[in-house]
Write a protein that holds these residues in place. Structure first.
Motif, PDB file in Angstrom:
ATOM      1  N   ALA A  40       0.829  -1.211   0.000  1.00 13.98           N
ATOM      2  CA  ALA A  40       0.000   0.000   0.000  1.00 13.98           C
ATOM      3  C   ALA A  40       0.863   1.259   0.000  1.00 13.98           C
ATOM      4  O   ALA A  40       0.516   2.251  -0.637  1.00 13.98           O
ATOM      5  N   GLY A  41       2.000   1.206   0.689  1.00 17.42           N
ATOM      6  CA  GLY A  41       2.919   2.348   0.662  1.00 17.42           C
ATOM      7  C   GLY A  41       3.411   2.641  -0.742  1.00 17.42           C
ATOM      8  O   GLY A  41       3.542   3.796  -1.150  1.00 17.42           O
ATOM      9  N   LEU A  42       3.669   1.587  -1.501  1.00 24.92           N
ATOM     10  CA  LEU A  42       4.109   1.765  -2.884  1.00 24.92           C
ATOM     11  C   LEU A  42       3.007   2.371  -3.757  1.00 24.92           C
ATOM     12  O   LEU A  42       3.275   3.133  -4.677  1.00 24.92           O
ATOM     13  N   LEU A  43       1.761   2.059  -3.446  1.00 24.35           N
ATOM     14  CA  LEU A  43       0.633   2.493  -4.282  1.00 24.35           C
ATOM     15  C   LEU A  43      -0.059   3.758  -3.775  1.00 24.35           C
ATOM     16  O   LEU A  43      -0.989   4.247  -4.412  1.00 24.35           O
ATOM     17  N   HIS A  44       0.386   4.318  -2.660  1.00 23.76           N
ATOM     18  CA  HIS A  44      -0.357   5.405  -2.025  1.00 23.76           C
ATOM     19  C   HIS A  44      -0.472   6.666  -2.883  1.00 23.76           C
ATOM     20  O   HIS A  44      -1.417   7.434  -2.718  1.00 23.76           O
ATOM     21  N   ASP A  45       0.450   6.900  -3.768  1.00 21.01           N
ATOM     22  CA  ASP A  45       0.402   8.073  -4.663  1.00 21.01           C
ATOM     23  C   ASP A  45       0.351   7.653  -6.130  1.00 21.01           C
ATOM     24  O   ASP A  45       1.001   8.238  -6.992  1.00 21.01           O
ATOM     25  N   LEU A  46      -0.440   6.657  -6.433  1.00 17.44           N
ATOM     26  CA  LEU A  46      -0.562   6.134  -7.798  1.00 17.44           C
ATOM     27  C   LEU A  46      -1.555   6.988  -8.588  1.00 17.44           C
ATOM     28  O   LEU A  46      -2.705   6.625  -8.794  1.00 17.44           O
ATOM     29  N   PHE A  47      -1.096   8.166  -8.983  1.00 16.15           N
ATOM     30  CA  PHE A  47      -1.903   9.067  -9.811  1.00 16.15           C
ATOM     31  C   PHE A  47      -0.977   9.725 -10.823  1.00 16.15           C
ATOM     32  O   PHE A  47       0.237   9.772 -10.625  1.00 16.15           O
ATOM     33  N   TYR A  48      -1.569  10.224 -11.898  1.00 19.48           N
ATOM     34  CA  TYR A  48      -0.768  10.652 -13.050  1.00 19.48           C
ATOM     35  C   TYR A  48      -1.068  12.093 -13.463  1.00 19.48           C
ATOM     36  O   TYR A  48      -1.548  12.343 -14.556  1.00 19.48           O
ATOM     37  N   TYR A  49      -0.800  13.019 -12.605  1.00 19.26           N
ATOM     38  CA  TYR A  49      -0.929  14.435 -12.935  1.00 19.26           C
ATOM     39  C   TYR A  49       0.018  15.223 -12.048  1.00 19.26           C
ATOM     40  O   TYR A  49       0.499  14.721 -11.032  1.00 19.26           O
ATOM     41  N   ASP A  50       0.287  16.456 -12.428  1.00 21.22           N
ATOM     42  CA  ASP A  50       1.115  17.342 -11.617  1.00 21.22           C
ATOM     43  C   ASP A  50       0.207  18.023 -10.611  1.00 21.22           C
ATOM     44  O   ASP A  50      -0.613  18.859 -10.965  1.00 21.22           O
ATOM     45  N   TRP A  51       0.339  17.659  -9.360  1.00 20.07           N
ATOM     46  CA  TRP A  51      -0.554  18.155  -8.316  1.00 20.07           C
ATOM     47  C   TRP A  51      -0.390  19.653  -8.061  1.00 20.07           C
ATOM     48  O   TRP A  51      -1.260  20.270  -7.454  1.00 20.07           O
ATOM     49  N   ARG A  52       0.700  20.257  -8.550  1.00 23.10           N
ATOM     50  CA  ARG A  52       0.881  21.694  -8.351  1.00 23.10           C
ATOM     51  C   ARG A  52       0.058  22.522  -9.328  1.00 23.10           C
ATOM     52  O   ARG A  52      -0.239  23.672  -9.072  1.00 23.10           O
ATOM     53  N   THR A  53      -0.323  21.911 -10.462  1.00 24.87           N
ATOM     54  CA  THR A  53      -1.048  22.677 -11.477  1.00 24.87           C
ATOM     55  C   THR A  53      -2.463  22.177 -11.745  1.00 24.87           C
ATOM     56  O   THR A  53      -3.302  22.946 -12.193  1.00 24.87           O
ATOM     57  N   THR A  54      -2.725  20.906 -11.503  1.00 23.61           N
ATOM     58  CA  THR A  54      -4.045  20.339 -11.786  1.00 23.61           C
ATOM     59  C   THR A  54      -4.991  20.608 -10.620  1.00 23.61           C
ATOM     60  O   THR A  54      -4.655  20.352  -9.469  1.00 23.61           O
ATOM     61  N   LYS A  55      -6.171  21.114 -10.924  1.00 25.63           N
ATOM     62  CA  LYS A  55      -7.182  21.421  -9.904  1.00 25.63           C
ATOM     63  C   LYS A  55      -8.449  20.621 -10.200  1.00 25.63           C
ATOM     64  O   LYS A  55      -8.757  20.328 -11.350  1.00 25.63           O
ATOM     65  N   PHE A  56      -9.189  20.297  -9.149  1.00 22.38           N
ATOM     66  CA  PHE A  56     -10.384  19.475  -9.283  1.00 22.38           C
ATOM     67  C   PHE A  56     -11.601  20.192  -8.697  1.00 22.38           C
ATOM     68  O   PHE A  56     -11.496  20.870  -7.688  1.00 22.38           O
ATOM     69  N   MET A  57     -12.745  19.965  -9.319  1.00 16.72           N
ATOM     70  CA  MET A  57     -13.992  20.485  -8.797  1.00 16.72           C
ATOM     71  C   MET A  57     -14.400  19.754  -7.509  1.00 16.72           C
ATOM     72  O   MET A  57     -15.055  20.320  -6.647  1.00 16.72           O
ATOM     73  N   GLU A  58     -13.986  18.497  -7.382  1.00 15.81           N
ATOM     74  CA  GLU A  58     -14.392  17.662  -6.250  1.00 15.81           C
ATOM     75  C   GLU A  58     -13.709  18.045  -4.950  1.00 15.81           C
ATOM     76  O   GLU A  58     -14.121  17.623  -3.874  1.00 15.81           O
ATOM     77  N   GLY A  59     -12.633  18.807  -5.008  1.00 16.25           N
ATOM     78  CA  GLY A  59     -11.923  19.190  -3.799  1.00 16.25           C
ATOM     79  C   GLY A  59     -10.437  19.324  -4.047  1.00 16.25           C
ATOM     80  O   GLY A  59      -9.968  19.279  -5.176  1.00 16.25           O
ATOM     81  N   SER A  60      -9.705  19.476  -2.974  1.00 14.95           N
ATOM     82  CA  SER A  60      -8.265  19.694  -3.059  1.00 14.95           C
ATOM     83  C   SER A  60      -7.535  18.407  -3.447  1.00 14.95           C
ATOM     84  O   SER A  60      -8.069  17.305  -3.325  1.00 14.95           O
TER      85      SER A  60
END
Length: 170
Positions: free
Chosen positions: A67-87
């Motif tokens: 789970a530690g290896l998979l905890h940040d399994l996402f594919y975008y730059d979190w400094r620039t990508t924003k979401f309507m669903e929240g932070s």
């Protein structure tokens, strides 16, 4: 990551090698994380350090490693990508969990570790001791990676001062 001890730890590798071999996990190497490392190296660092702690405490080291290896399994730059669903702090654990499910079956423990690793930035209180381990190690690694990146930038700035002074000298 400063240490490659994980590459020699056969038990750790037996827990995570199937995940590390996946292109979806290797793709994390394409994303910067906390200025001084890649997201893949961050995930390995969190995974391995958490695994060592869990092992020493008699906790479920395999679940922590995976789970530690998979905890940040996402594919975008979190400094620039924003979401309507929240932070990002709220969105990315759910996204990582959904992405992890595409790679492997997850126990309730592994799900809790992934989904709640942003506790303190979110109100999602972890249910298991192992979740707290990964949460704390993730914060430690993030601070360490960010600080080392800033320290390197500062060193480069200090090295540039003599050149800056000679260019501005009249």
């Amino acid at each position: 990551m400063t240490s490659n001890n994980w590459t020699k730890d056969q038990q750790y590798l037996s827990f995570v090698s199937d995940l590390l071999d996946r292109p979806e996990v290797q793709k994390l190497n394409n994303y910067k994380q906390h200025h001084a490392t890649t997201r893949l190296n961050h995930c390995i660092s969190v995974s391995y350090k958490s695994y060592l702690i869990a092992k020493n405490l008699g906790l479920n080291a395999k679940a922590v490693a995976r789970a530690g290896l998979l905890h940040d399994l996402f594919y975008y730059d979190w400094r620039t990508t924003k979401f309507m669903e929240g932070s990002h702090a709220w969105v990315h654990p759910q996204m990582a969990y959904q992405n992890a499910l595409k790679l492997t079956d997850l126990s309730d423990l592994e799900k809790d570790i992934i989904v709640k690793h942003m506790w303190l930035a979110t109100l999602a209180l972890p249910r298991y001791k192992e979740s707290y381990v990964v949460t704390c190690v993730d914060k430690y690694c993030a601070i360490s990676e960010y600080s080392s990146g800033k320290a390197e930038s500062f060193k480069q700035f200090l090295k540039s001062i003599p050149q800056r002074l000679s260019l501005n000298h009249y």
